[in-house]
Design an enzyme around this catalytic site. Structure first.
Site, mmCIF file in Angstrom:
data_model
loop_
_atom_site.group_PDB
_atom_site.id
_atom_site.type_symbol
_atom_site.label_atom_id
_atom_site.label_comp_id
_atom_site.label_asym_id
_atom_site.label_seq_id
_atom_site.Cartn_x
_atom_site.Cartn_y
_atom_site.Cartn_z
ATOM 1 N N CYS A 69 0.867 -1.175 0.000
ATOM 2 C CA CYS A 69 0.000 0.000 0.000
ATOM 3 C C CYS A 69 0.904 1.226 0.000
ATOM 4 O O CYS A 69 1.752 1.365 0.892
ATOM 5 C CB CYS A 69 -0.859 -0.026 1.266
ATOM 6 S SG CYS A 69 -1.837 1.450 1.525
ATOM 7 N N CYS A 175 -0.895 3.979 -6.364
ATOM 8 C CA CYS A 175 -1.728 3.347 -5.332
ATOM 9 C C CYS A 175 -1.975 1.925 -5.808
ATOM 10 O O CYS A 175 -2.252 1.705 -6.995
ATOM 11 C CB CYS A 175 -3.046 4.119 -5.212
ATOM 12 S SG CYS A 175 -4.315 3.257 -4.246
HETATM 13 N N1 DGL Z 1 -3.868 0.640 -1.801
HETATM 14 C C1 DGL Z 1 -3.669 1.834 -1.022
HETATM 15 C C2 DGL Z 1 -2.480 2.605 -1.603
HETATM 16 O O1 DGL Z 1 -1.675 2.000 -2.265
HETATM 17 C C3 DGL Z 1 -4.943 2.559 -0.919
HETATM 18 C C4 DGL Z 1 -4.976 3.564 0.168
HETATM 19 C C5 DGL Z 1 -6.340 3.826 0.708
HETATM 20 O O2 DGL Z 1 -6.876 2.962 1.374
HETATM 21 O O3 DGL Z 1 -6.830 4.934 0.489
HETATM 22 O O4 DGL Z 1 -2.298 3.770 -1.387
#
Ligand code: DGL
Length: 255
Positions: A69, A175
């Site tokens: 993430c 993301c």
């Molecule tokens: N997959 C997360 C990232 O890479 C998402 C973040 C979120 O939950 O807003 O930033």
């Protein structure tokens, strides 16, 4: 055993790449869906979750933890590394390779608000040459769309058009939820724009660390998934990636 976590299903885009390189390893994945999205939460909460989830993964026997993430990496990886001994691999915003690919000298980064606020992102920007302009766009609503399986075309048109109007010829998926939107992004951006997903490079880094650690406990090639909140999407997407053997295997986690 390799532990991975994300606020939700986004980290599956990373798990998929790691799994492709090392299908024989054991995996434990946590989707922190009770706290999803992380993108605009106070950094203290994201850090707190990072510690709790990492402790859980270590308790399950994780020898490496992948913070799959970008937002959690930005908020918490330094804290995790100073606190625990297990190696942590985080998401690098792929600004540098994107800059190298760009002929226009203009790249777009699509990420969450918290990722753009992170020190990691700013350090990465500092390493990009002066000749490259970076257009930052917060992908508001996109994480929720992926989590809920909603159509994100209208939002993506808005975000990608903003980048195109600035002349970008490379878009970085900043993301881990966004690779699941990659086809739509490519369609909107057109053939003249490259899209960079950092997950394969992160997976290679995990494989390098894993091979240097050989001698750990024998693996059975199993993946176990946990969700702290809603799990339907996780179950569906994990099954779609590795086949139906992963149906009904998401366990509920109260941490
Ligand atoms: N997959 C997360 C990232 O890479 C998402 C973040 C979120 O939950 O807003 O930033």
């Amino acid at each position: 055993m390799i532990g991975l976590y994300d606020s939700g299903v986004g980290g599956l885009s990373v798990w998929k790449e790691v799994y492709r390189l090392m299908p024989e390893q054991d995996y434990v994945y946590v989707a922190d869906t009770a706290y999803c999205p992380y993108g605009d939460k106070p950094v203290g909460i994201i850090r707190d979750r990072a510690v709790r989830v990492s402790e859980f993964l270590m308790g399950k026997g994780a020898d490496i933890i992948v913070v799959a993430c970008n937002t959690a990496t930005a908020a918490a990886i330094a804290c995790l590394r100073s606190r625990f001994e297990v190696p942590f691999v985080g998401m690098e915003p792929a600004v540098k390779p994107a800059a190298a690919m760009s002929s226009a000298g203009v790249i777009g980064v699509l990420a969450t608000a918290n990722t753009f606020k992170g020190e990691l992102y700013h350090n990465t920007l500092a390493r990009v040459g002066d000749g490259v302009r970076v257009v930052e766009v917060v992908g508001e609503g996109l994480v929720e769309a992926v989590e809920n399986g909603q159509d994100a075309t209208a939002l993506l048109e808005k975000y990608v058009d903003r980048m195109l109007s600035e002349g970008v010829d490379v878009i970085v998926l900043g993301c881990t939820h966004f690779p699941f939107l990659e086809d739509t992004i490519r369609k909107i951006a057109g053939p003249g724009v490259a899209v960079v997903n950092p997950a394969p490079a992160v997976a290679r880094q995990v494989a390098r660390i894993a091979s240097a650690m050989k001698g750990g406990h024998p693996s059975a090639g199993e993946s176990v998934f946990y969700a702290t909140g809603p799990a339907v999407r996780l179950e569906r997407m994990a099954a779609a990636i590795v086949g139906s053997k992963y149906n009904n295997i998401v366990e509920r986690l109260n941490i």
